[in-house]
Design an enzyme around this catalytic site. Structure first.
Site, PDB file in Angstrom:
ATOM      1  N   HIS A   1       0.842  -1.219   0.215  1.00 34.77           N
ATOM      2  CA  HIS A   1       0.173  -0.115  -0.037  1.00 34.77           C
ATOM      3  C   HIS A   1       0.941   1.011   0.164  1.00 34.77           C
ATOM      4  O   HIS A   1      -0.007   2.320   0.395  1.00 34.77           O
ATOM      5  CB  HIS A   1      -0.784  -0.073   1.660  1.00 34.77           C
ATOM      6  CG  HIS A   1      -2.101  -0.996   1.467  1.00 34.77           C
ATOM      7  ND1 HIS A   1      -1.594  -2.297   1.502  1.00 34.77           N
ATOM      8  CD2 HIS A   1      -3.970  -0.804   1.230  1.00 34.77           C
ATOM      9  CE1 HIS A   1      -2.592  -2.847   1.000  1.00 34.77           C
ATOM     10  NE2 HIS A   1      -4.107  -2.210   1.063  1.00 34.77           N
TER      11      HIS A   1
ATOM     12  N   ASP B   1      10.318  -6.199   1.076  1.00 37.07           N
ATOM     13  CA  ASP B   1       9.865  -5.555   2.619  1.00 37.07           C
ATOM     14  C   ASP B   1      11.708  -4.724   2.694  1.00 37.07           C
ATOM     15  O   ASP B   1      11.931  -5.684   2.126  1.00 37.07           O
ATOM     16  CB  ASP B   1       9.770  -6.274   2.484  1.00 37.07           C
ATOM     17  CG  ASP B   1       9.800  -6.362   5.038  1.00 37.07           C
ATOM     18  OD1 ASP B   1       9.008  -5.977   5.323  1.00 37.07           O
ATOM     19  OD2 ASP B   1      10.392  -6.764   6.459  1.00 37.07           O
TER      20      ASP B   1
ATOM     21  N   ARG C   1      16.429  -2.087  -4.398  1.00 34.64           N
ATOM     22  CA  ARG C   1      15.353  -3.093  -4.894  1.00 34.64           C
ATOM     23  C   ARG C   1      15.859  -3.353  -6.433  1.00 34.64           C
ATOM     24  O   ARG C   1      15.665  -4.546  -6.947  1.00 34.64           O
ATOM     25  CB  ARG C   1      14.177  -1.637  -4.988  1.00 34.64           C
ATOM     26  CG  ARG C   1      13.062  -2.157  -5.862  1.00 34.64           C
ATOM     27  CD  ARG C   1      11.746  -1.956  -4.700  1.00 34.64           C
ATOM     28  NE  ARG C   1      11.315  -1.597  -3.494  1.00 34.64           N
ATOM     29  CZ  ARG C   1      12.043  -0.336  -2.717  1.00 34.64           C
ATOM     30  NH1 ARG C   1      12.127   0.517  -3.240  1.00 34.64           N
ATOM     31  NH2 ARG C   1      11.903  -0.253  -1.092  1.00 34.64           N
TER      32      ARG C   1
END
Length: 214
Positions: free
Chosen positions: A24, A84, A202
């Protein structure tokens, strides 16, 4: 670093089509969309499907990514990708680590979180013989890719750097404005998105994912 959680030896490939992004966090979803863009994947965020956010009860980045991905895949019926990630500060024994988002409070105010990190560092006494507290830190990103049948693949990326104060730059999100990657002159908050994507934790995890499953 990569692995797979199903017990089988073969890495499962991801076919083009719908993929649920089990987050989210708009900043994360935006980065993931950009990274997946060239591969024929149709990313749909958990927020768009009104999927609940599970309680992150894992003790590692990988464990938390897996539980988020598995829930989203189970509820949606589509493969799901969860991230995460967090900031690990050497002088704070790796904190905030898996609790990086929680340091921002219920309002997810990362200005507060960055101030808390800096205040914790300022409160420390340098080790004997050292002139100042180390501000070395690293970001970790764990990606978990889950299918509705419970199969999971996971990948973990990392980028080293140091913390600056005050924060610099309005790009990025989270702790980006106080993180200066090794060898760089701009914080993640100052860098253009393409430049950050080239070196981030990432991006490191995504390179592994793309090589393995796409």
């Amino acid at each position: 670093m990569s692995g797979e959680g199903s017990g089988s030896q073969a890495i499962r490939k991801l076919v083009p089509g719908k993929l649920i992004i089990a987050s989210h966090n708009e900043g994360k979803v935006r980065e993931i969309r950009e990274l997946l863009g060239p591969y024929g994947i149709e990313p749909i965020s958990a927020a768009e499907l009104d999927l609940p956010e599970p309680e992150e009860t894992g003790t590692t980045f990988v464990a938390n990514a897996e539980l988020k991905a598995l829930q989203a895949a189970d509820l949606s019926g589509f493969p799901a990708l969860a991230d995460d990630s967090g900031l690990c500060v050497d002088a704070l024994n790796g904190e905030p680590g898996i609790f990086s988002a929680r340091w921002a409070g219920e309002s997810r105010d990362f200005g507060v979180a960055m101030s808390l990190v800096n205040d914790r560092l300022d409160a420390l006494e340098p080790e004997a013989g050292l002139p100042e507290i180390s501000r070395d830190a690293h970001f970790v990103c764990a990606l978990a890719l889950a299918w509705p049948d419970g199969h999971v693949e996971w990948f973990e990326g990392r980028v080293e750097g140091a913390l600056v104060w005050p924060p610099r730059g309005a790009n990025g999100f989270g702790y980006d404005a106080m993180f200066l990657p090794d060898g760089g002159s701009e914080t993640f908050g100052e860098m253009d998105p393409d430049a950050k994507h080239a070196i981030s934790h990432r991006a490191d995890a995504f390179r592994q994912l793309v090589t393995a499953v796409l």
